[in-house]
Write a protein that holds these residues in place. Structure first.
Motif, PDB file in Angstrom:
ATOM      1  N   LEU A  96       0.828  -1.212   0.000  1.00 47.42           N
ATOM      2  CA  LEU A  96       0.000   0.000   0.000  1.00 47.42           C
ATOM      3  C   LEU A  96       0.861   1.260   0.000  1.00 47.42           C
ATOM      4  O   LEU A  96       0.541   2.236  -0.692  1.00 47.42           O
ATOM      5  CB  LEU A  96      -0.959  -0.013   1.191  1.00 47.42           C
ATOM      6  N   PHE A  97       1.965   1.242   0.740  1.00 48.04           N
ATOM      7  CA  PHE A  97       2.885   2.384   0.707  1.00 48.04           C
ATOM      8  C   PHE A  97       3.537   2.522  -0.672  1.00 48.04           C
ATOM      9  O   PHE A  97       3.799   3.640  -1.122  1.00 48.04           O
ATOM     10  CB  PHE A  97       3.951   2.270   1.798  1.00 48.04           C
ATOM     11  N   ALA A  98       3.811   1.402  -1.341  1.00 45.78           N
ATOM     12  CA  ALA A  98       4.386   1.463  -2.694  1.00 45.78           C
ATOM     13  C   ALA A  98       3.393   2.092  -3.667  1.00 45.78           C
ATOM     14  O   ALA A  98       3.769   2.913  -4.509  1.00 45.78           O
ATOM     15  CB  ALA A  98       4.790   0.069  -3.170  1.00 45.78           C
ATOM     16  N   VAL A  99       2.133   1.707  -3.548  1.00 46.05           N
ATOM     17  CA  VAL A  99       1.100   2.294  -4.407  1.00 46.05           C
ATOM     18  C   VAL A  99       0.961   3.788  -4.099  1.00 46.05           C
ATOM     19  O   VAL A  99       0.829   4.605  -5.017  1.00 46.05           O
ATOM     20  CB  VAL A  99      -0.233   1.546  -4.240  1.00 46.05           C
ATOM     21  N   LEU A 100       1.026   4.147  -2.826  1.00 44.49           N
ATOM     22  CA  LEU A 100       0.989   5.558  -2.448  1.00 44.49           C
ATOM     23  C   LEU A 100       2.180   6.308  -3.046  1.00 44.49           C
ATOM     24  O   LEU A 100       2.028   7.415  -3.569  1.00 44.49           O
ATOM     25  CB  LEU A 100       0.990   5.691  -0.922  1.00 44.49           C
ATOM     26  N   ALA A 101       3.358   5.697  -3.005  1.00 44.64           N
ATOM     27  CA  ALA A 101       4.558   6.330  -3.580  1.00 44.64           C
ATOM     28  C   ALA A 101       4.395   6.543  -5.080  1.00 44.64           C
ATOM     29  O   ALA A 101       4.820   7.579  -5.612  1.00 44.64           O
ATOM     30  CB  ALA A 101       5.801   5.494  -3.289  1.00 44.64           C
ATOM     31  N   VAL A 102       3.761   5.597  -5.762  1.00 45.03           N
ATOM     32  CA  VAL A 102       3.517   5.751  -7.200  1.00 45.03           C
ATOM     33  C   VAL A 102       2.574   6.928  -7.442  1.00 45.03           C
ATOM     34  O   VAL A 102       2.826   7.767  -8.310  1.00 45.03           O
ATOM     35  CB  VAL A 102       2.947   4.444  -7.804  1.00 45.03           C
ATOM     36  N   GLY A 103       1.503   6.998  -6.676  1.00 45.25           N
ATOM     37  CA  GLY A 103       0.571   8.120  -6.822  1.00 45.25           C
ATOM     38  C   GLY A 103       1.223   9.457  -6.514  1.00 45.25           C
ATOM     39  O   GLY A 103       1.003  10.448  -7.227  1.00 45.25           O
ATOM     40  N   LEU A 104       2.044   9.495  -5.486  1.00 41.73           N
ATOM     41  CA  LEU A 104       2.746  10.732  -5.142  1.00 41.73           C
ATOM     42  C   LEU A 104       3.761  11.110  -6.220  1.00 41.73           C
ATOM     43  O   LEU A 104       3.955  12.297  -6.491  1.00 41.73           O
ATOM     44  CB  LEU A 104       3.432  10.583  -3.785  1.00 41.73           C
ATOM     45  N   THR A 105       4.387  10.108  -6.820  1.00 43.36           N
ATOM     46  CA  THR A 105       5.306  10.380  -7.934  1.00 43.36           C
ATOM     47  C   THR A 105       4.571  11.089  -9.055  1.00 43.36           C
ATOM     48  O   THR A 105       5.068  12.063  -9.627  1.00 43.36           O
ATOM     49  CB  THR A 105       5.943   9.078  -8.455  1.00 43.36           C
ATOM     50  N   TYR A 106       3.375  10.613  -9.362  1.00 46.65           N
ATOM     51  CA  TYR A 106       2.572  11.244 -10.411  1.00 46.65           C
ATOM     52  C   TYR A 106       2.261  12.697 -10.038  1.00 46.65           C
ATOM     53  O   TYR A 106       2.424  13.605 -10.850  1.00 46.65           O
ATOM     54  CB  TYR A 106       1.284  10.464 -10.654  1.00 46.65           C
ATOM     55  N   LEU A 107       1.825  12.907  -8.805  1.00 43.43           N
ATOM     56  CA  LEU A 107       1.448  14.262  -8.389  1.00 43.43           C
ATOM     57  C   LEU A 107       2.648  15.214  -8.375  1.00 43.43           C
ATOM     58  O   LEU A 107       2.516  16.380  -8.749  1.00 43.43           O
ATOM     59  CB  LEU A 107       0.793  14.214  -7.006  1.00 43.43           C
ATOM     60  N   ILE A 108       3.801  14.720  -7.957  1.00 47.12           N
ATOM     61  CA  ILE A 108       5.009  15.559  -7.983  1.00 47.12           C
ATOM     62  C   ILE A 108       5.402  15.860  -9.424  1.00 47.12           C
ATOM     63  O   ILE A 108       5.716  17.005  -9.775  1.00 47.12           O
ATOM     64  CB  ILE A 108       6.158  14.872  -7.221  1.00 47.12           C
ATOM     65  N   ALA A 109       5.376  14.840 -10.275  1.00 47.60           N
ATOM     66  CA  ALA A 109       5.747  15.037 -11.686  1.00 47.60           C
ATOM     67  C   ALA A 109       4.794  16.022 -12.361  1.00 47.60           C
ATOM     68  O   ALA A 109       5.219  16.821 -13.202  1.00 47.60           O
ATOM     69  CB  ALA A 109       5.763  13.699 -12.417  1.00 47.60           C
ATOM     70  N   ARG A 110       3.509  15.994 -12.004  1.00 47.31           N
ATOM     71  CA  ARG A 110       2.529  16.909 -12.603  1.00 47.31           C
ATOM     72  C   ARG A 110       2.825  18.364 -12.278  1.00 47.31           C
ATOM     73  O   ARG A 110       2.387  19.256 -12.989  1.00 47.31           O
ATOM     74  CB  ARG A 110       1.111  16.567 -12.129  1.00 47.31           C
ATOM     75  N   ARG A 111       3.557  18.600 -11.215  1.00 47.27           N
ATOM     76  CA  ARG A 111       3.932  19.984 -10.883  1.00 47.27           C
ATOM     77  C   ARG A 111       4.908  20.547 -11.912  1.00 47.27           C
ATOM     78  O   ARG A 111       5.054  21.750 -12.026  1.00 47.27           O
ATOM     79  CB  ARG A 111       4.577  20.062  -9.492  1.00 47.27           C
ATOM     80  N   PHE A 112       5.599  19.643 -12.644  1.00 46.20           N
ATOM     81  CA  PHE A 112       6.644  20.059 -13.574  1.00 46.20           C
ATOM     82  C   PHE A 112       6.412  19.602 -15.011  1.00 46.20           C
ATOM     83  O   PHE A 112       6.968  20.193 -15.933  1.00 46.20           O
ATOM     84  CB  PHE A 112       8.012  19.511 -13.125  1.00 46.20           C
ATOM     85  N   LEU A 113       5.623  18.536 -15.201  1.00 48.58           N
ATOM     86  CA  LEU A 113       5.482  17.912 -16.517  1.00 48.58           C
ATOM     87  C   LEU A 113       4.021  17.825 -16.930  1.00 48.58           C
ATOM     88  O   LEU A 113       3.118  17.995 -16.113  1.00 48.58           O
ATOM     89  CB  LEU A 113       6.076  16.486 -16.494  1.00 48.58           C
ATOM     90  N   SER A 114       3.804  17.475 -18.186  1.00 48.70           N
ATOM     91  CA  SER A 114       2.444  17.241 -18.678  1.00 48.70           C
ATOM     92  C   SER A 114       1.907  15.938 -18.084  1.00 48.70           C
ATOM     93  O   SER A 114       2.655  15.140 -17.524  1.00 48.70           O
ATOM     94  CB  SER A 114       2.456  17.137 -20.202  1.00 48.70           C
TER      95      SER A 114
END
Length: 170
Positions: A96-114
């Motif tokens: 569950l923490f790994a899935v959370l890390a994946v979701g957070l990766t997306y949200l962080i990347a969205r701050r900078f990328l499409s």
């Protein structure tokens, strides 16, 4: 004319009917399935030999393996108390923490990328052999990574107090 190196037109995610939210849900479920399927069917692997007994001891009030952070052992031990002492309960909180890390990766990347490039970043992370191992074995690294990513996200949003708390938990 030369075709671009990354042509997403034939990709399932490029469909106009496949909304942004559905993409995230799809990646979420694929990641969970991957983590559960990659389980070792009851054999302790790597440092689980140390952390599994320490997690059980922790929720019974016994300080074991005290040179390592206690929070993750407490979380894993709580899952074992609720769901039983079996390989899925050792690993489910880490998954569950790994899935959370994946979701957070997306949200962080969205701050900078499409959105599309953010999904590529998430896909690359999810396919990493090290990430798959650390995110499916009951070891202490993945929750620390997830708390750290959450700290980065809140720092990017300017919520420094909460960010500092999350960094402290990591």
């Amino acid at each position: 004319s030369v075709a671009p190196a990354f042509d997403f037109k034939g990709d399932v995610f490029a469909s106009k009917n496949f909304s942004e939210g559905k993409k995230q849900i799809y990646i979420f479920y694929v990641n969970i399935a991957n983590k559960i399927i990659s389980g070792e069917n009851g054999n302790e692997i790597y440092d689980e030999v140390y952390y599994h007994p320490a997690s059980v001891a922790m929720v019974h009030g016994v300080a074991d393996n005290i040179e390592h952070p206690f929070l993750v052992k407490l979380i894993v031990g709580s899952f074992i108390l609720v769901g039983g002492d079996n390989w899925l309960m050792w690993r489910l909180p880490i998954i569950l923490f790994a899935v959370l890390a994946v979701g957070l990766t997306y949200l962080i990347a969205r701050r900078f990328l499409s959105a599309r490039l953010s999904l590529v970043a998430v896909g690359l992370l999810s396919l990493s052999t090290i990430f798959m191992f650390v995110g499916s074995a009951s070891i202490l690294d993945m929750p620390s990574l997830a708390f750290g990513f959450a700290g980065v996200l809140f720092a990017l949003k300017g919520r420094y107090g909460f960010s500092g708390l999350l960094f402290g938990l990591s």
